[in-house]
Write an enzyme that holds these catalytic residues in place. Structure first.
Site, PDB file in Angstrom:
ATOM      1  N   GLU A  93      34.930  53.923  53.024  1.00 23.09           N
ATOM      2  CA  GLU A  93      34.162  54.099  51.794  1.00 23.09           C
ATOM      3  C   GLU A  93      33.808  52.756  51.166  1.00 23.09           C
ATOM      4  OE1 GLU A  93      35.570  58.504  50.254  1.00 23.09           O
ATOM      5  OE2 GLU A  93      36.619  56.774  49.431  1.00 23.09           O
ATOM      6  N   CYS A 106      31.627  47.077  46.181  1.00 26.55           N
ATOM      7  CA  CYS A 106      33.048  47.068  46.556  1.00 26.55           C
ATOM      8  C   CYS A 106      33.136  47.595  47.985  1.00 26.55           C
ATOM      9  CB  CYS A 106      33.858  47.944  45.602  1.00 26.55           C
ATOM     10  SG  CYS A 106      35.605  48.095  46.042  1.00 26.55           S
ATOM     11  N   CYS A 113      44.868  51.950  55.641  1.00 22.25           N
ATOM     12  CA  CYS A 113      45.642  50.778  55.223  1.00 22.25           C
ATOM     13  C   CYS A 113      47.092  50.961  55.652  1.00 22.25           C
ATOM     14  CB  CYS A 113      45.551  50.596  53.706  1.00 22.25           C
ATOM     15  SG  CYS A 113      46.299  49.052  53.109  1.00 22.25           S
ATOM     16  N   CYS A 117      51.078  51.039  49.344  1.00 28.94           N
ATOM     17  CA  CYS A 117      51.291  50.839  47.908  1.00 28.94           C
ATOM     18  C   CYS A 117      51.378  52.206  47.233  1.00 28.94           C
ATOM     19  CB  CYS A 117      50.167  50.002  47.310  1.00 28.94           C
ATOM     20  SG  CYS A 117      50.084  48.318  47.965  1.00 28.94           S
ATOM     21  N   CYS A 120      48.349  53.991  45.203  1.00 27.26           N
ATOM     22  CA  CYS A 120      47.014  53.902  45.797  1.00 27.26           C
ATOM     23  C   CYS A 120      46.758  55.058  46.758  1.00 27.26           C
ATOM     24  CB  CYS A 120      46.883  52.564  46.530  1.00 27.26           C
ATOM     25  SG  CYS A 120      45.289  52.308  47.333  1.00 27.26           S
ATOM     26  N   GLU A 165      43.586  45.949  53.770  1.00 24.30           N
ATOM     27  CA  GLU A 165      44.055  44.637  53.327  1.00 24.30           C
ATOM     28  C   GLU A 165      43.250  43.568  54.072  1.00 24.30           C
ATOM     29  OE1 GLU A 165      45.157  41.285  52.260  1.00 24.30           O
ATOM     30  OE2 GLU A 165      46.152  42.894  51.140  1.00 24.30           O
ATOM     31  N   CYS A 338      39.135  52.230  41.121  1.00 20.22           N
ATOM     32  CA  CYS A 338      40.119  51.382  41.801  1.00 20.22           C
ATOM     33  C   CYS A 338      41.337  52.193  42.232  1.00 20.22           C
ATOM     34  CB  CYS A 338      40.543  50.249  40.866  1.00 20.22           C
ATOM     35  SG  CYS A 338      41.708  49.085  41.587  1.00 20.22           S
TER      36      CYS A 338
END
Length: 344
Positions: A93, A106, A113, A117, A120, A165, A338
């Site tokens: 995305e 963005c 990932c 985290c 997230c 990342e 975010c």
């Protein structure tokens, strides 16, 4: 998947050598390269200054593994979230964020990932693979076209704050940024590009050695190791002291300030003591802090800090001389804000 060679894996020198060996003029390679990296062509038929036989040859022997716009969603605040299908049908995305004076793209650097985290949505996915430089480039091309279509403006800024990342896909991200910023590519100013990392100390030091001209942002979110370990397992092998040392080295090598990203999580990292710890961390290098409103992610258990508590936190930092601002959430109603990207 095609058995043809992906032409965007060729450097200009390799493309020139291939053309010359075939008996073509060397400048034809430069023309093709311009179509690929300056004009964002995804089809050989678009290359109208090439002869039809040459275009047919290219189509027979090469492929352009462009991404496809699989889904487009527009928020009530004008934010546009895109789901992109890659050549192997995996999905990532990207988000287009319009504001008064800028339009920001963005973009993602990985499919999924590996950092897990806790706050997230992307961290709840597995990392499936790294994105190639051309797939990073194609996100910019597509979001820029959407910006021109919807807002009659070109992109002004690019942030690597999407899925993945970036420093764990270092070579491809650096190559993608080179294509975005090079005069032989899109020619964007590197000062308009920001790479955001969850904090991998040795890779920040490597980045410093490469002396980038783009911006670096550290997603910090807690300024003591105990709390940061709870929400960002990467901190267990990249402590705050190690990150601080890497940022000092980065600043010494580049003379660039660092941006610190800090999610405001209710009753977790939003007290004045947390603000004091953040201030101490930030004293190591010249930096600017972006406080970020948290966006709800199902299953995390975290909530957004209320407005007064954010104001108190921000006021303390500013009073102590730290440049800090609040970044308002955009695209919440379409899961584009975010921490919310998860191919939904």
């Amino acid at each position: 998947m095609s058995s043809k060679t992906d032409i965007r894996q060729y450097s200009l020198a390799q493309l020139t050598e291939h053309f010359v060996q075939r008996g073509e003029a060397a400048f034809r390679a430069k023309q093709v390269y311009q179509w690929l990296w300056q004009k964002g062509a995804w089809n050989f038929d678009e290359m109208t200054n090439l002869s039809k036989p040459l275009r047919q040859y290219l189509d027979t022997h090469f492929v352009i593994n462009s991404l496809r716009l699989n889904l487009e969603q527009k928020s009530s605040d004008g934010t546009i979230k895109c789901r992109f299908a890659l050549f192997d049908d995996k999905m990532v995305e990207g988000v287009l964020i319009p504001a008064d004076e800028r339009v920001t793209a963005c973009v993602s650097s990985q499919v999924g990932c590996s950092l897990t985290c806790k706050f997230c949505a992307t961290g709840q996915m597995k990392r499936m693979r790294n994105l190639n430089p051309d797939e990073i480039f194609d996100q910019i091309i597509t979001l820029n076209r959407l910006s021109q279509q919807h807002y009659e403006r070109s992109l002004s800024n690019i942030v690597f704050m999407g899925m993945g990342e970036p420093l764990l896909n270092y070579a491809n991200v650096m190559a993608g940024i080179e294509k975005i910023c090079s005069p032989q590519g899109l020619g964007m100013s590197p000062r308009r590009v920001t790479l955001s990392t969850a904090g991998i100390a040795k890779m920040i030091s490597k980045l410093a050695d490469d002396e980038p001209r783009f911006n670096l942002a550290l997603s910090l979110h807690a300024a003591n190791d105990e709390k940061r370990n709870q929400i960002m397992p990467i901190n267990e092998t990249n402590s705050l002291a190690a990150l601080q040392a890497a940022l000092v080295y980065y600043h010494e090598k580049t003379q660039n300030p660092v941006f610190i990203e800090y999610l405001m999580l209710k009753d977790f990292n939003d007290s004045l003591q947390d603000a004091q710890e953040l201030l101490r961390f930030c004293r190591a290098v010249p930096c600017k802090v972006n406080l970020i409103e948290y966006n709800a992610v199902e299953g995390t258990g975290f909530m957004r800090t209320d407005g007064q508590r954010i104001d108190d936190f921000l006021g303390y930092l500013n009073k102590k001389g730290l440049i800090a601002t609040l970044r308002r959430s955009r695209g919440k109603d379409i899961d584009a804000a975010c921490g919310q990207l998860a191919n939904k």
